[in-house]
Design a protein around this motif. Structure first.
Motif, mmCIF file in Angstrom:
data_model
loop_
_atom_site.group_PDB
_atom_site.id
_atom_site.type_symbol
_atom_site.label_atom_id
_atom_site.label_comp_id
_atom_site.label_asym_id
_atom_site.label_seq_id
_atom_site.Cartn_x
_atom_site.Cartn_y
_atom_site.Cartn_z
ATOM 1 N N PHE A 77 0.867 -1.178 0.000
ATOM 2 C CA PHE A 77 0.000 0.000 0.000
ATOM 3 C C PHE A 77 0.911 1.238 0.000
ATOM 4 C CE2 PHE A 77 -2.278 3.135 2.751
ATOM 5 C CZ PHE A 77 -3.464 3.262 2.062
ATOM 6 N N SER A 78 1.682 1.395 -1.056
ATOM 7 C CA SER A 78 2.627 2.517 -1.168
ATOM 8 C C SER A 78 3.184 2.518 -2.573
ATOM 9 C CB SER A 78 3.796 2.350 -0.172
ATOM 10 O OG SER A 78 4.497 1.141 -0.430
ATOM 11 N N VAL A 79 3.655 3.688 -2.997
ATOM 12 C CA VAL A 79 4.354 3.701 -4.287
ATOM 13 C C VAL A 79 5.790 3.226 -4.095
ATOM 14 C CG1 VAL A 79 4.946 6.178 -4.135
ATOM 15 C CG2 VAL A 79 4.919 5.055 -6.346
ATOM 16 N N GLY A 80 6.412 3.635 -2.979
ATOM 17 C CA GLY A 80 7.782 3.216 -2.695
ATOM 18 C C GLY A 80 7.812 1.753 -2.288
ATOM 19 N N TYR A 81 8.841 1.034 -2.751
ATOM 20 C CA TYR A 81 8.912 -0.389 -2.387
ATOM 21 C C TYR A 81 10.317 -0.758 -1.900
ATOM 22 C CZ TYR A 81 10.329 -0.342 -7.322
ATOM 23 O OH TYR A 81 10.928 -0.027 -8.505
ATOM 24 N N SER A 244 10.503 12.370 0.009
ATOM 25 C CA SER A 244 10.746 11.097 -0.694
ATOM 26 C C SER A 244 10.920 9.953 0.308
ATOM 27 C CB SER A 244 11.941 11.232 -1.640
ATOM 28 O OG SER A 244 13.135 11.532 -0.930
ATOM 29 N N ARG A 245 12.135 9.728 0.757
ATOM 30 C CA ARG A 245 12.411 8.758 1.813
ATOM 31 C C ARG A 245 13.490 9.358 2.712
ATOM 32 N NH1 ARG A 245 8.329 6.703 0.820
ATOM 33 N NH2 ARG A 245 7.836 4.519 0.364
ATOM 34 N N GLY A 246 13.389 9.094 3.997
ATOM 35 C CA GLY A 246 14.293 9.697 4.974
ATOM 36 C C GLY A 246 15.771 9.545 4.646
ATOM 37 N N PRO A 294 4.902 13.863 9.990
ATOM 38 C CA PRO A 294 5.065 12.405 10.116
ATOM 39 C C PRO A 294 4.703 11.599 8.864
ATOM 40 C CG PRO A 294 3.044 13.077 11.187
ATOM 41 C CD PRO A 294 3.659 14.327 10.638
ATOM 42 N N HIS A 295 5.423 11.803 7.777
ATOM 43 C CA HIS A 295 5.269 11.019 6.537
ATOM 44 C C HIS A 295 3.797 10.991 6.103
ATOM 45 C CE1 HIS A 295 7.258 7.547 4.083
ATOM 46 N NE2 HIS A 295 6.385 8.222 3.345
ATOM 47 N N ILE A 296 3.278 12.194 5.820
ATOM 48 C CA ILE A 296 1.844 12.288 5.489
ATOM 49 C C ILE A 296 1.602 12.881 4.103
ATOM 50 C CG2 ILE A 296 0.959 12.379 7.851
ATOM 51 C CD1 ILE A 296 0.944 15.470 7.626
HETATM 52 C C1 GLV Z 1 4.633 6.872 0.528
HETATM 53 O O1 GLV Z 1 5.661 7.305 0.941
HETATM 54 C C2 GLV Z 1 4.552 5.869 -0.491
HETATM 55 O O2 GLV Z 1 5.585 5.317 -0.893
HETATM 56 O O3 GLV Z 1 3.425 5.568 -0.917
#
Ligand code: GLV
Length: 335
Positions: A77-81, A244-246, A294-296
């Motif tokens: 449930f995210s675009v990032g994998y 993006s990512r931390g 917080p990553h929203i």
């Molecule tokens: C959020 O960070 C996502 O990867 O969906």
């Protein structure tokens, strides 16, 4: 034939859960915090699950994949994998789905919110009022840099970065971008919005930009993409935004940069570590030099419903042995 068995690692919006429940024997972790990795392994093992619907908070490696001999598909449930070991999934013939596209507008909107709020000191302003420090209108009170007319540097002109670029149309900005290679098709699309995006090297982008916004996936080459050298190379008046990512930003280096005024300010929606403890050293820069959320960035009600639907459809396709509508494996192979 009995329904396939799936394990869902958190309660996602009903739009997705209802689709999954209609075609599977669905088991959902109902904790507010993510399940421990060992717990996911245990559940996959005892359920002999055919599918796993996970979140970006779940480290999903070969050990997890081996927990159930029946596992055909992992849908995040995210675009990032970056939390899923794609090579391990490929070795095991497990399909992996993700949720690109549906969150691009919402995430780009948030990157803009972060850029504006960091530049124009809204969080600081709010705290100032609450601290009862507001005595009068002040000619120099909480001044920040102009966004209109400034130079925006976009790192990664993909789905989200390109929408961030579109949004510059109303701000009369110079737009620079850097990427693994120039993106002439995207540049052409942006021209339709009246945006002239210029491809430059990483060095030139850092040197020329008033605002730098990061839109790259977390991979080996982007880990600590912004570190001490990069922060020193930026303008001392620059604002850095990370949605993006931390780990794309070296937190220790950023702490130093804010301490020593190598850059003016930063806005982070993603952090390393994540979650960021409220008493982490870097939070001493909040709110004067740092805004943290917080990553929203994708957290609009509509977008989270779309992500849930897409994650469910990827999962169900994988269970049926069909091609996934949005395969992370294909995306990974293109990179
Ligand atoms: C959020 O960070 C996502 O990867 O969906």
């Amino acid at each position: 034939m009995s329904d396939p068995v799936v394990y869902v690692t958190r309660e996602i919006p009903d739009a997705g859960l209802e689709l999954v429940a209609a075609e599977t024997e669905m088991h959902v972790w109902d904790g507010k915090l993510p399940p421990e990795k060992d717990h996911i392994i245990e559940r996959l093992e005892e359920l002999e699950a055919d599918g796993l619907l996970c979140l970006l908070t779940d480290e999903t490696d070969g050990e997890v994949m081996d927990a159930s001999p029946n596992l055909d598909v992992i849908s995040t449930f995210s675009v990032g994998y970056d939390h899923v070991d794609i090579d391990a999934a490929m070795e095991r013939g497990i399909a992996v789905g993700h949720t690109p596209g549906v969150l691009s507008d919402t995430t780009a909107d948030f990157a803009w919110a972060m850029l504006m709020t960091t530049a124009r000191r809204t969080v600081e302003g709010s705290e100032y009022v609450l601290a009862d420090e507001w005595e009068t209108w002040g000619p120099k009170l909480l001044t920040g840099p102009d966004v209109s007319g400034a130079t925006l540097g976009i790192v990664g002109l993909g789905n989200i970065g390109s929408v961030v670029a579109q949004r510059t149309a109303g701000f009369d900005m110079d737009v620079l971008y850097t990427d693994a290679e120039p993106q002439p098709d995207v540049e052409e699309d942006l021209a339709d919005y009246g945006v002239d995006a210029q491809y430059v090297s990483k060095d030139e982008l850092l040197e020329r930009s008033d605002f730098v916004t990061l839109h790259v996936p977390l991979m080996e080459p982007t880990h600590h993409y912004i570190s001490e050298d990069e922060l020193r190379a930026m303008k001392d008046s620059a604002v850095l935004v990370n949605t993006s990512r931390g780990p794309v930003v070296d937190t220790e280096a950023l702490d130093k940069a804010l301490e020593n005024d190598w850059i003016e300010r930063a806005g982070l929606d993603v952090t390393d570590p994540e979650p960021l403890p409220g008493d982490h050293e870097i939070t001493r820069h909040v709110p004067e030099k740092l805004v943290v959320t917080p990553h929203i960035a994708s957290a609009s009600i509509q977008t989270r419903d779309k992500m849930a639907t897409m994650a469910a459809k990827n999962l169900l396709a994988g269970l049926r042995g069909e091609e996934l509508p949005n395969s992370a494996v294909e995306d990974w192979q293109r990179k």
